[in-house]
Scaffold this active site. Structure first.
Site, PDB file in Angstrom:
ATOM      1  N   LYS A 176     102.496 -84.669  51.082  1.00  0.00           N
ATOM      2  CA  LYS A 176     101.673 -85.891  51.025  1.00  0.00           C
ATOM      3  C   LYS A 176     102.504 -86.915  50.284  1.00  0.00           C
ATOM      4  O   LYS A 176     102.534 -86.945  49.052  1.00  0.00           O
ATOM      5  CB  LYS A 176     100.371 -85.589  50.280  1.00  0.00           C
ATOM      6  CG  LYS A 176      99.189 -86.437  50.702  1.00  0.00           C
ATOM      7  CD  LYS A 176      99.373 -87.928  50.495  1.00  0.00           C
ATOM      8  CE  LYS A 176      99.134 -88.361  49.077  1.00  0.00           C
ATOM      9  NZ  LYS A 176      99.478 -89.807  48.877  1.00  0.00           N
ATOM     10  N   GLU A 252     106.348 -82.803  37.595  1.00  0.00           N
ATOM     11  CA  GLU A 252     107.378 -83.702  37.049  1.00  0.00           C
ATOM     12  C   GLU A 252     106.681 -85.038  36.831  1.00  0.00           C
ATOM     13  O   GLU A 252     106.341 -85.726  37.796  1.00  0.00           O
ATOM     14  CB  GLU A 252     108.547 -83.796  38.028  1.00  0.00           C
ATOM     15  CG  GLU A 252     109.221 -82.435  38.224  1.00  0.00           C
ATOM     16  CD  GLU A 252     110.410 -82.430  39.181  1.00  0.00           C
ATOM     17  OE1 GLU A 252     110.450 -83.269  40.095  1.00  0.00           O
ATOM     18  OE2 GLU A 252     111.293 -81.587  38.998  1.00  0.00           O
ATOM     19  N   CYS A 286     111.725 -92.414  36.629  1.00  0.00           N
ATOM     20  CA  CYS A 286     111.041 -91.763  35.511  1.00  0.00           C
ATOM     21  C   CYS A 286     111.970 -91.562  34.326  1.00  0.00           C
ATOM     22  O   CYS A 286     111.521 -91.410  33.203  1.00  0.00           O
ATOM     23  CB  CYS A 286     110.478 -90.425  35.966  1.00  0.00           C
ATOM     24  SG  CYS A 286     111.763 -89.336  36.617  1.00  0.00           S
ATOM     25  N   GLU A 388     104.227 -95.814  28.873  1.00  0.00           N
ATOM     26  CA  GLU A 388     105.163 -95.989  29.990  1.00  0.00           C
ATOM     27  C   GLU A 388     104.806 -97.267  30.764  1.00  0.00           C
ATOM     28  O   GLU A 388     103.664 -97.444  31.171  1.00  0.00           O
ATOM     29  CB  GLU A 388     105.096 -94.785  30.938  1.00  0.00           C
ATOM     30  CG  GLU A 388     106.123 -94.876  32.059  1.00  0.00           C
ATOM     31  CD  GLU A 388     105.964 -93.772  33.114  1.00  0.00           C
ATOM     32  OE1 GLU A 388     104.828 -93.530  33.559  1.00  0.00           O
ATOM     33  OE2 GLU A 388     106.990 -93.175  33.493  1.00  0.00           O
TER      34      GLU A 388
HETATM   35  P1  NAD Z   1     100.930 -91.436  41.053  1.00  0.00           P
HETATM   36  O1  NAD Z   1     100.615 -90.300  40.150  1.00  0.00           O
HETATM   37  O2  NAD Z   1     100.024 -92.591  41.084  1.00  0.00           O
HETATM   38  O3  NAD Z   1     101.002 -90.924  42.568  1.00  0.00           O
HETATM   39  C1  NAD Z   1     101.868 -89.879  42.952  1.00  0.00           C
HETATM   40  C2  NAD Z   1     101.281 -89.172  44.160  1.00  0.00           C
HETATM   41  O4  NAD Z   1     100.069 -88.511  43.776  1.00  0.00           O
HETATM   42  C3  NAD Z   1     100.917 -90.099  45.305  1.00  0.00           C
HETATM   43  O5  NAD Z   1     101.267 -89.465  46.518  1.00  0.00           O
HETATM   44  C4  NAD Z   1      99.405 -90.232  45.177  1.00  0.00           C
HETATM   45  O6  NAD Z   1      98.750 -90.530  46.385  1.00  0.00           O
HETATM   46  C5  NAD Z   1      99.036 -88.834  44.702  1.00  0.00           C
HETATM   47  N1  NAD Z   1      97.763 -88.740  43.985  1.00  0.00           N
HETATM   48  C6  NAD Z   1      97.188 -89.665  43.191  1.00  0.00           C
HETATM   49  N2  NAD Z   1      96.015 -89.185  42.699  1.00  0.00           N
HETATM   50  C7  NAD Z   1      95.875 -87.923  43.184  1.00  0.00           C
HETATM   51  C8  NAD Z   1      94.874 -86.916  43.053  1.00  0.00           C
HETATM   52  N3  NAD Z   1      93.787 -87.093  42.286  1.00  0.00           N
HETATM   53  N4  NAD Z   1      95.046 -85.737  43.695  1.00  0.00           N
HETATM   54  C9  NAD Z   1      96.145 -85.529  44.468  1.00  0.00           C
HETATM   55  N5  NAD Z   1      97.108 -86.457  44.658  1.00  0.00           N
HETATM   56  C10 NAD Z   1      96.990 -87.631  44.010  1.00  0.00           C
HETATM   57  O7  NAD Z   1     102.417 -91.846  40.701  1.00  0.00           O
HETATM   58  P2  NAD Z   1     103.239 -93.071  41.279  1.00  0.00           P
HETATM   59  O8  NAD Z   1     102.626 -94.327  40.736  1.00  0.00           O
HETATM   60  O9  NAD Z   1     103.391 -92.886  42.740  1.00  0.00           O
HETATM   61  O10 NAD Z   1     104.684 -92.826  40.611  1.00  0.00           O
HETATM   62  C11 NAD Z   1     105.069 -93.344  39.370  1.00  0.00           C
HETATM   63  C12 NAD Z   1     104.915 -92.303  38.285  1.00  0.00           C
HETATM   64  O11 NAD Z   1     105.626 -91.132  38.638  1.00  0.00           O
HETATM   65  C13 NAD Z   1     105.481 -92.730  36.947  1.00  0.00           C
HETATM   66  O12 NAD Z   1     104.628 -92.305  35.922  1.00  0.00           O
HETATM   67  C14 NAD Z   1     106.801 -91.952  36.867  1.00  0.00           C
HETATM   68  O13 NAD Z   1     107.282 -91.728  35.568  1.00  0.00           O
HETATM   69  C15 NAD Z   1     106.434 -90.693  37.548  1.00  0.00           C
HETATM   70  N6  NAD Z   1     107.619 -90.002  38.076  1.00  0.00           N
HETATM   71  C16 NAD Z   1     108.059 -88.870  37.456  1.00  0.00           C
HETATM   72  C17 NAD Z   1     109.211 -88.211  37.913  1.00  0.00           C
HETATM   73  C18 NAD Z   1     109.765 -86.967  37.258  1.00  0.00           C
HETATM   74  O14 NAD Z   1     110.648 -86.344  37.839  1.00  0.00           O
HETATM   75  N7  NAD Z   1     109.304 -86.578  36.082  1.00  0.00           N
HETATM   76  C19 NAD Z   1     109.883 -88.719  39.021  1.00  0.00           C
HETATM   77  C20 NAD Z   1     109.392 -89.880  39.625  1.00  0.00           C
HETATM   78  C21 NAD Z   1     108.254 -90.514  39.145  1.00  0.00           C
HETATM   79  O1  6OD Z   2     117.427 -86.334  40.387  1.00  0.00           O
HETATM   80  C1  6OD Z   2     116.422 -85.640  40.538  1.00  0.00           C
HETATM   81  O2  6OD Z   2     116.472 -84.484  41.002  1.00  0.00           O
HETATM   82  C2  6OD Z   2     115.114 -86.158  40.170  1.00  0.00           C
HETATM   83  N1  6OD Z   2     114.078 -85.315  40.293  1.00  0.00           N
HETATM   84  C3  6OD Z   2     114.996 -87.430  39.731  1.00  0.00           C
HETATM   85  C4  6OD Z   2     113.795 -88.011  39.316  1.00  0.00           C
HETATM   86  C5  6OD Z   2     113.736 -89.314  39.067  1.00  0.00           C
HETATM   87  C6  6OD Z   2     112.525 -89.943  38.662  1.00  0.00           C
HETATM   88  O3  6OD Z   2     112.148 -91.036  39.017  1.00  0.00           O
END
Ligand code: NAD
Ligand code: 6OD
Length: 484
Positions: A176, A252, A286, A388
Site C-alpha cells: 500500500k 521505521e 527521515c 519532527e
Molecule cells: P504517514 O505515516 O502519514 O503515512 C505512511 C503510510 O501509512 C501511507 O501509505 C499512509 O496511507 C499509511 N497510513 C496512514 N495511516 C494509516 C493507518 N491508520 N493504518 C494503515 N496505514 C496507514 O507518513 P508519511 O507522511 O507518508 O511519511 C513521512 C513520515 O515518515 C515522517 O515522519 C518520516 O520521518 C517517516 N519516515 C521514516 C523512515 C524511516 O526509515 N525511519 C523513512 C521514511 C519516512
Molecule cells: O536507505 C535506506 O535503506 C532507508 N530505509 C532510508 C530511509 C530514509 C528515510 O526517509
C-alpha cells in the site's frame, strides 16, 4: 486523464473510487488513482496467499534470486519512466531521483537476491543426557503474506527496500504505497511482469490510511506480518490494529536527528555534509538533521557558511537538471512546515535565513515550495527543537563540552540517526557509541551499505532491517533437533 490502477493477481484493476494524484511542483492533477476498498484489499490478500502455494512457492532459492535480478534489470530498462513518475509524484529534483531513488530500487533487488543465496544459519552439536549427540539446525521459511505500507518521501526506494527482502525470503506481498505517490508502485508491477514474477506474488492496493486500504491491509487476518515506514503516530495506530492478531511488525518511523560539529572538524567537508543532511529532498528524509550542534569556537563561522549554502541552493522546477531543491509534497504538508516557521519566531528564534515561501512568477507559484530555513537562539525545550518538522529547516545551537553535546543530542523521544563531524577519530568513536540512535555517521551522512542494520530506537521504530536483519524479519526459523 491517466488512471493509476491497483495490481492484483497479475492484473491491473481500477478501484471502486478515484482520487487525484497531484504534482507538488505546480499543483496540477497528473492522474486519477483507483482506490481499493475492503473487498479489493481482500482479493489482493487472497491472491497473495494462493500464490504462496503456486509456482512461486516451488522455486528454489537460486531461482528466486535469478527472478529478483530480472526485476532489477527491468527497473533499469525502464529507468527514465521510473525517474519521470517519481519526479512528477514527489516534485524531487530529477538529478536526485536519477542518482538516488531509482538506482537504489534496482540495488535493493540485487542486494537481497545475492544475500539470500549465501545466507547461512546456525547449527549446534548438542550433548545428550546419555552422553551421545544431537544436531540442531534451523531452516528458514517464509512468513507468508506480508503487508507493506510505505510513505511518500522516497516512494520507490522505501517500497523496494521491503519488497526485495520479503520476496527473497519466499513471501508474497501486498503493498500500500502512499496516497501522495502511487505511480512507481504500479510501474513496478510492470517490471515484475517482465521479470516473470508469477501472478499474486506482488500486489498493489491504492488508497489512504485510516478506514481505507492501509488500515484494511493491516487488519486483514490473512496477512502474516506488517512492515511499515512512516510517521510515529501512524506506527502507533497500526500497532493497535495488529495487536489482537499478534502479527510481527517492523516499524521505521520518524526522527529528530542531531548533527554534532566539533571545532576540530574538516570545516568545508562538515558544512557540505550538514547542508546535505538538512536540505536533501527538501528536508523530507527521515534521517535529515533538524538539530545542529556546533562547538562554540566555530559557531558563528559555521552558521554563516551554512547560511550561504542554503541561500545558494537552486530552488526550481524538478525537471531542470541543475535544480537542487524541489517543493514539499503537498499543500497540507507545506502548511505544517510553515506553521513551524511561524512557531520558531513565536518561540523566540532568530531567523538566519528563509522562513517564507519563494516567488517564481510562473506556474511553480502554484506548487508547494518553501524557503530553506535556518534558526538559532531557541531553548532546547522549544517545540521546534523537539518535534519532527520534515522540511528544509534546522535549528543551530552552540555547545562547549563534548558531554553537553551528547546530552542535548540524546535529549529526544526519537532515536533514528546522528552524524558527528570531527577529525579526531577517537572522539568520533567515543561520541558515536554514546548516541541513543539506530544509525550514527561519522564525517558522512546517509552513506548506505545495504548489509548494515537500519532502524531506530524509541519513537523512531521497532526492529532493524538491512542485510541479515531483513532476512530474519521476513522469515520464520524452524529449529530442528535430531538425536544422533
Ligand atoms: P504517514 O505515516 O502519514 O503515512 C505512511 C503510510 O501509512 C501511507 O501509505 C499512509 O496511507 C499509511 N497510513 C496512514 N495511516 C494509516 C493507518 N491508520 N493504518 C494503515 N496505514 C496507514 O507518513 P508519511 O507522511 O507518508 O511519511 C513521512 C513520515 O515518515 C515522517 O515522519 C518520516 O520521518 C517517516 N519516515 C521514516 C523512515 C524511516 O526509515 N525511519 C523513512 C521514511 C519516512
Ligand atoms: O536507505 C535506506 O535503506 C532507508 N530505509 C532510508 C530511509 C530514509 C528515510 O526517509
Amino acid at each position: 486523464m491517466k488512471l493509476i490502477r491497483n495490481y492484483i493477481d497479475g492484473k491491473f484493476v481500477p478501484g471502486t473510487r478515484e482520487f487525484a494524484d497531484v504534482n507538488p511542483a505546480d499543483g496540477s492533477v497528473i492522474a486519477q488513482v483507483g482506490e481499493a476498498d475492503r473487498n479489493l484489499v481482500d482479493t489482493a490478500v487472497h491472491a497473495a496467499r494462493t500464490a504462496l502455494r503456486g509456482e512461486w512457492g516451488r522455486l528454489t532459492v537460486r531461482e528466486r534470486a535469478v527472478r529478483l535480478h530480472k526485476v532489477a534489470d527491468a527497473i533499469e530498462a525502464k529507468f527514465d519512466c521510473f525517474v519521470a513518475a517519481e519526479v512528477a509524484d514527489t516534485g524531487k529534483p530529477i538529478s536526485l531521483a536519477s542518482r538516488l531513488d531509482v538506482p537504489r530500487a534496482a540495488a535493493n533487488f540485487r542486494a537481497f537476491a545475492d544475500l539470500i543465496k549465501t545466507a547461512g544459519l546456525e547449527s549446534f552439536s548438542t550433548e545428550t543426557p546419555d552422553g551421545k549427540n544431537a544436531l540442531n539446525y534451523a531452516v528458514r521459511k517464509p512468513l507468508g503474506v506480508v503487508g507493506i505500507i510505505t510513505p511518500w518521501n522516497l516512494p520507490l526506494l522505501l517500497l523496494t527496500w521491503k519488497v526485495a527482502p520479503a520476496l527473497a525470503c519466499g513471501n508474497t506481498v501486498v503493498v500500500k504505497p502512499s496516497e501522495e505517490t502511487p505511480a512507481t508502485a504500479t510501474l513496478l508491477a510492470e517490471a515484475m511482469q517482465e521479470a516473470g514474477i508469477p501472478a499474486g506474488v506482488y500486489n498493489v492496493v491504492h488508497g489512504f490510511g485510516a478506514n481505507s486500504a492501509g488500515e484494511f491491509l493491516a487488519q486483514h487476518p490473512d496477512v502474516n506480518a506488517v512492515t511499515f515506514t512512516g510517521e510515529s503516530q501512524t506506527g502507533a495506530a497500526i500497532m493497535k490494529t495488529v495487536a489482537s492478531s499478534v502479527k510481527p511488525v517492523s516499524f521505521e518511523l520518524g526522527g529528530k536527528n542531531a548533527a554534532i560539529i566539533f571545532a576540530d572538524c574538516d570545516f568545508d567537508d562538515a558544512v557540505h555534509g550538514v547542508s546535505e543532511a538538512v536540505f536533501l529532498n527538501t528536508g523530507q528524509v527521515c534521517l535529515c538533521a533538524e538539530r545542529v550542534y556546533v562547538q562554540r569556537p566555530i559557531f558563528d563561522r559555521f552558521v554563516e557558511a551554512l547560511r550561504r549554502k542554503a541561500e545558494n541552493l537552486r530552488i526550481g522546477s524538478p525537471l531542470e537538471k541543475l535544480t537542487e531543491l524541489g517543493p514539499l509534497i503537498s499543500a497540507q504538508h507545506r502548511e505544517k512546515v510553515l506553521s513551524y516557521y511561524r512557531l520558531a519566531r513565536e518561540e523566540g528564534a532568530q531567523t538566519v535565513t528563509g522562513g517564507g515561501v519563494p516567488k517564481f512568477g510562473n506556474a511553480l507559484d502554484n506548487g508547494f515550495y518553501v524557503q530553506p530555513s535556518i534558526y538559532t537562539g531557541l531553548p532546547e525545550l522549544a517545540r521546534c527543537v523537539k518535534e519532527e518538522i520534515f522540511g528544509p529547516v534546522c535549528h543551530v545551537a552552540p555547545f562547549d563540552a563534548e558531554e553537553e553535546a551528547v546530552h542535548m543530542a540524546n535529549d529526544t523521544k526519537y532515536g533514528l540517526a546522528a552524524s558527528i563531524w570531527t577529525t579526531n577519530l577517537k572522539r568520533g568513536h567515543r561520541v558515536a557509541q554514546q548516541m541513543n540512535v539506530g544509525i550514527t555517521w561519522v564525517n558522512c551522512w546517509f552513506l548506505r551499505d545495504l548489509r548494515t542494520p537500519f532502524g531506530g530506537v524509541g519513537f523512531s521504530g521497532i526492529g532493524r532491517e538491512g542485510g541479515m536483519h531483513s532476512l530474519n524479519f521476513y522469515s520464520e526459523l524452524n529449529n530442528i533437533c535430531i538425536r544422533l
